[in-house]
Scaffold this motif. Structure first.
Motif, mmCIF file in Angstrom:
data_model
loop_
_atom_site.group_PDB
_atom_site.id
_atom_site.type_symbol
_atom_site.label_atom_id
_atom_site.label_comp_id
_atom_site.label_asym_id
_atom_site.label_seq_id
_atom_site.Cartn_x
_atom_site.Cartn_y
_atom_site.Cartn_z
ATOM 1 N N LEU A 2 -21.797 -42.155 12.106
ATOM 2 C CA LEU A 2 -21.116 -42.829 10.998
ATOM 3 C C LEU A 2 -19.769 -42.170 10.728
ATOM 4 N N PRO A 3 -18.821 -42.945 10.194
ATOM 5 C CA PRO A 3 -17.542 -42.330 9.815
ATOM 6 C C PRO A 3 -17.678 -41.601 8.481
ATOM 7 N N GLY A 4 -16.855 -40.595 8.280
ATOM 8 C CA GLY A 4 -16.788 -39.925 6.983
ATOM 9 C C GLY A 4 -17.915 -38.955 6.720
ATOM 10 N N PRO A 5 -18.072 -38.583 5.453
ATOM 11 C CA PRO A 5 -19.048 -37.549 5.074
ATOM 12 C C PRO A 5 -20.494 -37.971 5.280
ATOM 13 N N GLU A 6 -20.759 -39.261 5.344
ATOM 14 C CA GLU A 6 -22.137 -39.714 5.556
ATOM 15 C C GLU A 6 -22.707 -39.194 6.872
ATOM 16 N N ALA A 7 -21.851 -38.948 7.853
ATOM 17 C CA ALA A 7 -22.312 -38.438 9.155
ATOM 18 C C ALA A 7 -22.885 -37.037 9.047
ATOM 19 N N ARG A 8 -22.553 -36.340 7.962
ATOM 20 C CA ARG A 8 -23.004 -34.958 7.796
ATOM 21 C C ARG A 8 -24.153 -34.810 6.800
ATOM 22 N N VAL A 9 -24.726 -35.909 6.355
ATOM 23 C CA VAL A 9 -25.874 -35.839 5.456
ATOM 24 C C VAL A 9 -27.006 -35.121 6.196
ATOM 25 N N PRO A 10 -27.584 -34.085 5.590
ATOM 26 C CA PRO A 10 -28.686 -33.391 6.264
ATOM 27 C C PRO A 10 -29.875 -34.328 6.515
ATOM 28 N N VAL A 11 -30.448 -34.200 7.708
ATOM 29 C CA VAL A 11 -31.614 -34.999 8.084
ATOM 30 C C VAL A 11 -32.715 -34.039 8.522
ATOM 31 N N VAL A 12 -33.891 -34.208 7.922
ATOM 32 C CA VAL A 12 -35.041 -33.359 8.206
ATOM 33 C C VAL A 12 -36.125 -34.212 8.860
#
Length: 154
Positions: A90-100
């Motif tokens: 994804l573009p922007g900060p959403e690409a860096r949302v932590p995923v567990v």
């Protein structure tokens, strides 16, 4: 389609969601598992949304609706690994949302594969509350907002 649990009403033994609470997206196709996880997270003070498959999870993250995703690895429509790859694209900060990763397959080599694919951590099912609390605190960079016992874990 995302399964959404009521967010405005909580049983009397649960604290009300706080506007400043971190928003956790639970991507889980099993309705009972999703409801149990949502209840546990709400009791810890988090705002919770659910998604019943990986495609719905990607859409929610793309819309900026999550600060962290708890991702079941085996779901219909799109599995957790593919959903994480799409989140990372994804573009922007959403690409860096932590995923567990939430998985019953927590063998070390499998977890290493999840981390290599872009997931930030993995939790074995059934979920251990203390491991969940520690993982959320580490990835969100803040202690648990509240706890039924009254104190955030150290």
């Amino acid at each position: 389609m995302a399964m959404r649990l009521p967010s405005g009403s909580a049983p009397a033994d649960q604290p009300a969601e706080k506007p400043s609470a971190a928003r956790i997206l639970v991507a889980e196709d099993n309705e009972i598992n999703a409801a149990m996880m949502a209840t546990m997270l709400r009791r810890l003070g988090y705002a919770v949304r659910t998604a019943a498959d990986g495609a719905a999870a990607v859409a929610a993250v793309a819309a900026g609706e999550a600060d962290l995703v708890l991702m079941d690895m085996r779901m219909p429509v799109m599995d957790g690994l593919e959903a994480t790859r799409r989140i990372r694209a994804l573009p922007g900060p959403e690409a860096r949302v932590p995923v567990v990763a939430l998985t019953a397959d927590a063998l070390p080599e499998r977890v290493a594969g999840y981390l290599a694919a872009g997931l930030d951590a993995a939790l074995a099912k059934p979920i251990d509350r203390d491991a969940l609390v520690a993982t959320l605190a580490r990835l969100l960079g803040r202690p648990t907002p509240s706890s039924p016992r009254g104190a955030a874990p150290a």
